[in-house]
Write an enzyme that holds these catalytic residues in place. Structure first.
Site, PDB file in Angstrom:
ATOM      1  N   ASP A 207     -16.057  -8.316  13.049  1.00 46.30           N
ATOM      2  CA  ASP A 207     -15.366  -8.571  11.794  1.00 46.30           C
ATOM      3  C   ASP A 207     -13.975  -9.107  12.137  1.00 46.30           C
ATOM      4  OD1 ASP A 207     -13.711  -8.327   9.593  1.00 46.30           O
ATOM      5  OD2 ASP A 207     -14.261  -6.254   9.138  1.00 46.30           O
ATOM      6  N   LYS A 233      -7.057 -14.322   3.924  1.00 48.11           N
ATOM      7  CA  LYS A 233      -6.159 -13.608   4.833  1.00 48.11           C
ATOM      8  C   LYS A 233      -5.470 -14.563   5.794  1.00 48.11           C
ATOM      9  CE  LYS A 233      -8.053  -9.178   4.158  1.00 48.11           C
ATOM     10  NZ  LYS A 233      -8.794  -8.057   4.694  1.00 48.11           N
ATOM     11  N   CYS A 371      -9.096   1.015   2.547  1.00 46.55           N
ATOM     12  CA  CYS A 371     -10.546   0.813   2.702  1.00 46.55           C
ATOM     13  C   CYS A 371     -11.018   1.301   4.068  1.00 46.55           C
ATOM     14  CB  CYS A 371     -10.963  -0.649   2.529  1.00 46.55           C
ATOM     15  SG  CYS A 371     -10.595  -1.313   0.922  1.00 46.55           S
TER      16      CYS A 371
HETATM   17  C1  LIG Z   1      -9.914  -7.578   4.413  1.00 45.79           C
HETATM   18  C2  LIG Z   1     -10.879  -7.054   5.365  1.00 45.79           C
HETATM   19  C3  LIG Z   1     -12.242  -7.024   5.074  1.00 45.79           C
HETATM   20  C4  LIG Z   1     -12.800  -7.439   3.746  1.00 45.79           C
HETATM   21  O1  LIG Z   1     -12.551  -8.760   3.453  1.00 45.79           O
HETATM   22  P1  LIG Z   1     -12.946  -9.334   2.023  1.00 45.79           P
HETATM   23  O2  LIG Z   1     -12.208 -10.625   1.953  1.00 45.79           O
HETATM   24  O3  LIG Z   1     -12.458  -8.339   1.008  1.00 45.79           O
HETATM   25  O4  LIG Z   1     -14.418  -9.498   1.993  1.00 45.79           O
HETATM   26  C5  LIG Z   1     -13.097  -6.544   6.044  1.00 45.79           C
HETATM   27  N1  LIG Z   1     -12.644  -6.133   7.237  1.00 45.79           N
HETATM   28  C6  LIG Z   1     -11.340  -6.158   7.568  1.00 45.79           C
HETATM   29  C7  LIG Z   1     -10.899  -5.711   8.920  1.00 45.79           C
HETATM   30  C8  LIG Z   1     -10.413  -6.616   6.642  1.00 45.79           C
HETATM   31  O5  LIG Z   1      -9.116  -6.641   6.961  1.00 45.79           O
END
Ligand SMILES: *Cc1c(COP(=O)(O)O)cnc(C)c1O
Length: 413
Positions: A207, A233, A371
């Site tokens: 990820d 991001k 989260c």
């Molecule tokens: C922001 C984030 C996500 C989720 O990204 P989305 O754009 O909300 O789908 C997943 N993993 C990490 C490490 C993140 O920082």
């Protein structure tokens, strides 16, 4: 698109800030200090212009029309796919799947693995995952009977690699880990994770949502099987991202959603699927978003990821030093390798209260579990205050944060 990036000594944050109109605004009577970049980054004028140009000039559906507008939109969208391919050093453009973001990409892979797993198989996830990298795998385990095992972390917020190697076995089919933790800022040793997983025949999904704004990952060199990012991001718009998958995996995985665009031929008896990448791109995608994602990559590459990383490292080091001068302040996430995130609490104060007070002073930080509730449980805290930095933040902004947190502390204790 230019390939040259500016030399580090020419990096000038004040010039860069002029590209971001939102940074001129005030919040609660104070100039905005935006330190919630790990949740979403701000958008430069160049990307905003790309979005406006699309809707003013060539808004049309792609891959379908012979008319000029449709072809212009298709060309721009496919050019963006190639920018993404090049940026992440991906072998083929069709290994780049446009998604609505990281969460979508992870669900696509988790869904696709349903038919490959059975009872007795193991899936390993790191202890510092975002919920979007935990829940889809739990759902996959429920569907298949596979077992979810957790790679533990230590108090510095580093994965315990010895334990990881112990957990790996010929039962391991999949390993999931973030490249950078959004809650702690830890940069995980993904090279080692990938190599070790491959030795036992397991596939790896990394990820990259939090890493992508700071680290330019070379996906062929990493030899990773899947890598996901979200455009929002990294200076792009929300609602668009990419999933990289190795060709062999993308061919094996079944399609995620049925619909238009993903088919070769449809009859009521049988439908055949389109070639990659379209097999995974059902329906009308976020066309404008995809094109703007490409523009965001151009923007960041023009500045250059070396300059960005060096500047951000200095900023985080300075912010760490300054924050630690505050009595009772504790930082969570003190890994040797970390980037751009500082999570902290002050003894005896709820993080939410600090967040509320600093917002009154124009400072945007995130408070809560980010989260990543398992991390908060690990530290036995309800949450943290998280300041997360981008290349357009300044030392003066760090000083304002530190001043505001001191003020909050004095008010609350
Ligand atoms: C922001 C984030 C996500 C989720 O990204 P989305 O754009 O909300 O789908 C997943 N993993 C990490 C490490 C993140 O920082």
């Amino acid at each position: 698109m230019t390939e040259k990036s500016i030399p580090i000594e020419k990096f000038d944050v004040n010039t860069i800030r002029k590209d971001f109109p939102i940074l001129q605004r005030e919040v609660n009577g104070h100039p905005l200090v935006y330190l919630d970049n790990a949740a979403t980054s701000q958008t430069p004028q160049q990307v905003i212009d790309t979005i406006v140009d699309y809707y003013q000039g060539y808004n049309a559906n792609i891959h379908r029309g012979v008319h000029t507008l449709s072809q212009e939109a298709t060309d721009a969208y496919e050019a963006a796919r190639q920018k993404i391919q090049k940026h992440f050093n991906i072998a083929h453009p069709y290994e780049v799947i446009f998604t609505s973001g990281t969460t979508d990409g992870i669900n696509l892979v988790a869904n696709g693995f349903t038919s490959f797993l059975k009872e007795g198989n193991d899936i390993l996830v790191s202890a510092m995952e975002h919920h979007s990298n935990i829940v889809p795998w739990q759902m996959l385990c429920e569907r298949t009977g596979a077992t979810l095992k957790v790679i533990p972390m230590n108090l510095d917020g580093e994965l315990v690699m010895e334990e990881y190697h112990n957990l790996l076995s010929d039962k391991t089919k999949l390993v999931f880990c973030n490249h950078v933790s959004n809650a702690l800022g830890t940069i995980n040793p993904i090279e080692e994770i990938i190599q070790a997983a491959h030795k036992v025949g397991a596939a790896v999904l990394v990820d990259g949502a939090q890493a992508a704004a700071h680290i330019k990952a070379d996906l062929q060199a990493l030899d990773v099987d899947f890598y996901t990012v979200s455009a929002h991001k990294m200076c792009g718009p929300t609602g668009v991202g990419m999933l990289y998958g190795k060709e062999e995996w993308l061919k094996k995985l079944p399609p995620y959603q049925g619909g238009g665009e993903m088919i070769a031929e449809v009859t009521f008896e049988k439908t055949t699927y389109a070639d990659l990448p379209h097999k995974f791109e059902a329906g009308t995608p976020n066309i404008c978003g995809g094109i703007a994602f490409g523009a965001a990559l151009d923007y960041m590459n023009n500045i250059g990821f070396d300059a960005i990383a060096q500047y951000e490292d200095e900023l985080v080091e300075y912010a760490t030093e300054q924050l630690l001068t505050i009595d009772g302040l504790k930082i969570y996430g003190t890994a040797a390798h970390k980037t751009s995130v500082i999570s902290f609490n002050i003894d005896g104060i709820h993080p939410y209260d600090i967040g509320t007070i600093v917002d009154k002073l124009g400072i945007a930080v995130r408070t809560g579990h980010h989260c990543a509730q398992p991390i908060m449980d690990f530290y036995k805290i309800p949450g943290t205050v998280r300041a997360s930095f981008s290349f357009y933040n300044t030392k003066e902004e760090v000083d304002k944060l530190v001043g505001a947190v001191k003020r909050a502390r004095n008010m609350l204790l």
